[in-house]
Design a protein around this motif. Structure first.
Motif, mmCIF file in Angstrom:
data_model
loop_
_atom_site.group_PDB
_atom_site.id
_atom_site.type_symbol
_atom_site.label_atom_id
_atom_site.label_comp_id
_atom_site.label_asym_id
_atom_site.label_seq_id
_atom_site.Cartn_x
_atom_site.Cartn_y
_atom_site.Cartn_z
ATOM 1 N N SER A 122 14.887 8.825 28.328
ATOM 2 C CA SER A 122 13.870 7.704 29.082
ATOM 3 C C SER A 122 13.611 8.337 30.519
ATOM 4 C CB SER A 122 14.796 7.182 28.522
ATOM 5 O OG SER A 122 16.073 7.300 29.161
ATOM 6 N N GLY A 123 14.021 9.686 30.699
ATOM 7 C CA GLY A 123 14.561 9.986 31.569
ATOM 8 C C GLY A 123 14.267 11.719 31.788
ATOM 9 N N TRP A 124 14.313 12.214 33.420
ATOM 10 C CA TRP A 124 14.299 13.597 33.631
ATOM 11 C C TRP A 124 15.558 14.485 33.303
ATOM 12 C CZ3 TRP A 124 13.270 18.316 35.525
ATOM 13 C CH2 TRP A 124 13.588 19.002 36.414
ATOM 14 N N LEU A 125 16.811 13.890 33.720
ATOM 15 C CA LEU A 125 17.539 14.635 32.959
ATOM 16 C C LEU A 125 18.111 14.682 31.295
ATOM 17 C CD1 LEU A 125 21.007 13.276 35.346
ATOM 18 C CD2 LEU A 125 19.134 15.783 34.933
ATOM 19 N N GLU A 126 17.723 13.246 30.806
ATOM 20 C CA GLU A 126 17.821 12.826 29.087
ATOM 21 C C GLU A 126 17.065 14.341 28.606
ATOM 22 O OE1 GLU A 126 17.381 9.194 27.297
ATOM 23 O OE2 GLU A 126 19.336 8.648 27.965
ATOM 24 N N GLY A 127 15.360 14.762 29.078
ATOM 25 C CA GLY A 127 15.064 15.214 28.768
ATOM 26 C C GLY A 127 14.955 17.089 28.692
ATOM 27 N N LEU A 128 15.919 17.476 29.565
ATOM 28 C CA LEU A 128 16.552 18.846 29.975
ATOM 29 C C LEU A 128 17.968 19.020 28.908
ATOM 30 C CD1 LEU A 128 17.605 19.168 33.831
ATOM 31 C CD2 LEU A 128 15.543 20.786 32.348
ATOM 32 N N VAL A 129 18.123 17.155 28.647
ATOM 33 C CA VAL A 129 19.261 17.863 27.413
ATOM 34 C C VAL A 129 18.846 17.424 26.064
ATOM 35 C CG1 VAL A 129 21.038 16.504 26.590
ATOM 36 C CG2 VAL A 129 21.431 16.414 29.490
ATOM 37 N N LYS A 130 17.637 16.852 25.914
ATOM 38 C CA LYS A 130 17.219 17.045 24.792
ATOM 39 C C LYS A 130 16.534 18.354 24.895
ATOM 40 C CE LYS A 130 13.337 15.592 22.053
ATOM 41 N NZ LYS A 130 12.115 14.763 22.224
ATOM 42 N N ALA A 131 15.958 19.326 25.863
ATOM 43 C CA ALA A 131 15.827 20.544 25.832
ATOM 44 C C ALA A 131 16.228 21.767 25.368
ATOM 45 C CB ALA A 131 14.479 20.705 26.647
ATOM 46 N N TYR A 132 17.805 21.126 25.856
ATOM 47 C CA TYR A 132 18.570 22.402 25.679
ATOM 48 C C TYR A 132 19.775 22.397 24.331
ATOM 49 C CZ TYR A 132 22.807 25.546 26.579
ATOM 50 O OH TYR A 132 23.960 25.718 27.114
ATOM 51 N N VAL A 133 20.013 21.260 24.447
ATOM 52 C CA VAL A 133 20.962 21.019 23.380
ATOM 53 C C VAL A 133 20.329 20.415 21.955
ATOM 54 C CG1 VAL A 133 22.568 19.331 22.487
ATOM 55 C CG2 VAL A 133 22.804 19.931 24.897
ATOM 56 N N GLY A 134 19.316 19.432 21.795
ATOM 57 C CA GLY A 134 18.525 19.013 20.923
ATOM 58 C C GLY A 134 18.180 20.416 19.638
ATOM 59 N N GLU A 135 16.633 20.875 20.733
ATOM 60 C CA GLU A 135 16.199 21.800 20.526
ATOM 61 C C GLU A 135 17.394 23.345 19.996
ATOM 62 O OE1 GLU A 135 13.250 21.853 20.060
ATOM 63 O OE2 GLU A 135 12.186 20.119 20.792
ATOM 64 N N GLY A 136 18.462 23.320 20.721
ATOM 65 C CA GLY A 136 19.170 24.286 20.488
ATOM 66 C C GLY A 136 19.391 23.945 19.089
ATOM 67 N N ILE A 137 19.993 23.305 17.980
ATOM 68 C CA ILE A 137 19.931 23.115 17.157
ATOM 69 C C ILE A 137 19.883 22.820 16.303
ATOM 70 C CG2 ILE A 137 22.030 20.744 15.867
ATOM 71 C CD1 ILE A 137 22.291 19.681 17.846
ATOM 72 N N ALA A 138 18.413 23.128 16.813
ATOM 73 C CA ALA A 138 17.336 23.257 15.419
ATOM 74 C C ALA A 138 16.890 24.308 15.563
ATOM 75 C CB ALA A 138 16.220 22.714 15.912
ATOM 76 N N GLN A 139 16.765 25.659 16.442
ATOM 77 C CA GLN A 139 16.933 27.065 16.703
ATOM 78 C C GLN A 139 17.749 27.716 15.933
ATOM 79 O OE1 GLN A 139 16.576 27.347 21.491
ATOM 80 N NE2 GLN A 139 14.305 27.136 21.316
ATOM 81 N N ARG A 233 30.031 27.040 5.897
ATOM 82 C CA ARG A 233 29.931 27.610 7.034
ATOM 83 C C ARG A 233 29.340 27.216 8.748
ATOM 84 N NH1 ARG A 233 33.414 30.851 3.375
ATOM 85 N NH2 ARG A 233 31.631 31.612 2.954
ATOM 86 N N MET A 234 28.256 27.188 7.816
ATOM 87 C CA MET A 234 26.641 27.998 8.496
ATOM 88 C C MET A 234 26.524 26.418 9.140
ATOM 89 S SD MET A 234 22.274 27.561 7.284
ATOM 90 C CE MET A 234 21.952 25.626 6.690
ATOM 91 N N PHE A 235 27.092 24.689 8.658
ATOM 92 C CA PHE A 235 27.208 23.815 9.518
ATOM 93 C C PHE A 235 27.919 23.850 10.533
ATOM 94 C CE2 PHE A 235 23.694 22.492 6.403
ATOM 95 C CZ PHE A 235 22.561 22.341 6.955
ATOM 96 N N VAL A 236 28.919 24.009 10.064
ATOM 97 C CA VAL A 236 29.777 23.905 10.684
ATOM 98 C C VAL A 236 29.578 25.267 12.230
ATOM 99 C CG1 VAL A 236 32.688 25.207 11.616
ATOM 100 C CG2 VAL A 236 32.044 23.344 9.471
ATOM 101 N N ARG A 237 28.679 26.216 12.041
ATOM 102 C CA ARG A 237 28.837 27.081 13.201
ATOM 103 C C ARG A 237 27.568 26.219 13.996
ATOM 104 N NH1 ARG A 237 28.886 30.667 9.160
ATOM 105 N NH2 ARG A 237 26.473 31.236 8.743
ATOM 106 N N THR A 239 27.270 23.070 14.421
ATOM 107 C CA THR A 239 28.431 22.003 15.187
ATOM 108 C C THR A 239 28.925 22.759 16.743
ATOM 109 O OG1 THR A 239 30.014 21.631 13.861
ATOM 110 C CG2 THR A 239 28.060 19.505 13.800
ATOM 111 N N ASP A 240 29.844 23.941 15.986
ATOM 112 C CA ASP A 240 30.542 24.590 16.981
ATOM 113 C C ASP A 240 29.279 24.940 18.393
ATOM 114 O OD1 ASP A 240 32.668 24.337 16.093
ATOM 115 O OD2 ASP A 240 32.783 26.276 15.071
ATOM 116 N N GLU A 241 28.315 25.036 18.150
ATOM 117 C CA GLU A 241 27.469 25.886 18.861
ATOM 118 C C GLU A 241 27.219 24.709 19.915
ATOM 119 O OE1 GLU A 241 26.167 29.121 20.097
ATOM 120 O OE2 GLU A 241 27.830 29.315 19.340
ATOM 121 N N HIS A 242 26.913 23.481 19.421
ATOM 122 C CA HIS A 242 26.504 22.408 19.849
ATOM 123 C C HIS A 242 27.655 21.642 20.614
ATOM 124 C CE1 HIS A 242 25.442 18.191 20.599
ATOM 125 N NE2 HIS A 242 26.967 17.229 20.335
#
Length: 253
Positions: A122-139, A233-237, A239-242
């Protein structure tokens, strides 16, 4: 995340018949090196990554339009260019394997698009958090899958998932915003918690819906793969990275 190499690929299950000692190697396309099932799995991994990079490019380009300063706009535009370059590397590799990039990406369009639709910022800061946190989990999930592929494919996957400045940029901007208005932290922390659930759901959906891709993780005849304990253990890793990323942003996970 572990940087350990994945298990070696057995010649009789994933690779073509080795050239006899002393014989001249047979001229053949790269695709012929892999057995069909393994080629399909590699095509899936590269296909989902290619489409993810294409969507990331589009998202960063849109986010650049919302950036409050010219400096922020130019930084996001540079990051978007990196994503487009990664997309090109992946499509070139698919073509070298005799695979059509659009066909390799198509099975993942719905899942990736659904993630972005459910997590529209919904805004600039949410977009940045999504790019770093949301995309980071998928990566992180794709890095885990890459432990079970051949060395060349693994190297390419790790290259395209390499941080090209996104992390430092997002952390600096979000922390600066929190310093200016501490109330921002609570809203962004809630957003980050939502992102982790959506991202893990997307990763599970991608893995489950494609038998070849899930086969890389759980193994198949003659393949390595992970047992149930390792999958846990993979899914623990993940969430730990998140949690680590949220802490870097100055947010509670």
């Amino acid at each position: 995340m572990s940087d350990e190499p994945g298990p070696a690929l057995p010649d009789d299950t994933r690779l073509g018949t080795p050239t006899p000692a002393g014989a001249a190697p047979e001229a053949r396309p790269v695709a012929a090196v892999f057995e069909p099932d393994y080629l399909e799995a590699v095509g899936d991994l590269l296909g989902v990554l290619a489409y993810s990079e294409l969507r990331a490019f589009s998202q960063l380009a849109r986010d650049a339009e919302l950036a409050p300063t010219l400096r922020h706009k130019s930084q996001l535009a540079t990051l978007a260019a990196h994503e487009l370059n990664h997309f090109s590397l992946l499509t070139q590799r698919l073509e070298s394997l005799g695979l059509e990039p659009e066909a390799a990406m198509q099975p993942f369009v719905e899942a990736v698009d659904a993630f972005h639709e459910r997590t529209a910022s919904s805004g600039w800061l949410e977009g940045l958090v999504k790019a770093y946190v949301g995309e980071g989990i998928a990566q992180d999930f794709y890095r885990e899958v890459a432990r079970y592929v051949d060395a060349d494919t693994r190297a390419l996957v790790l290259t395209v998932l390499e941080d090209t400045g996104q992390a430092d940029f997002a952390v600096a901007v979000v922390r600066e915003a929190i310093e200016e208005d501490p109330r921002v932290a609570g809203r962004l922390a809630l957003w980050g918690r939502r992102l982790v659930g959506e991202a893990i759901t997307q990763a599970q959906r991608v893995g489950v819906e494609r038998d070849a891709l899930s086969g890389l993780l759980v193994g198949g005849p003659g393949g390595g793969g992970a047992d149930l304990a390792e999958l846990g253990r993979m899914f623990v890793r993940l969430t730990d990275e998140h949690t680590r990323r949220m802490e870097r942003l100055g947010l509670s996970a």
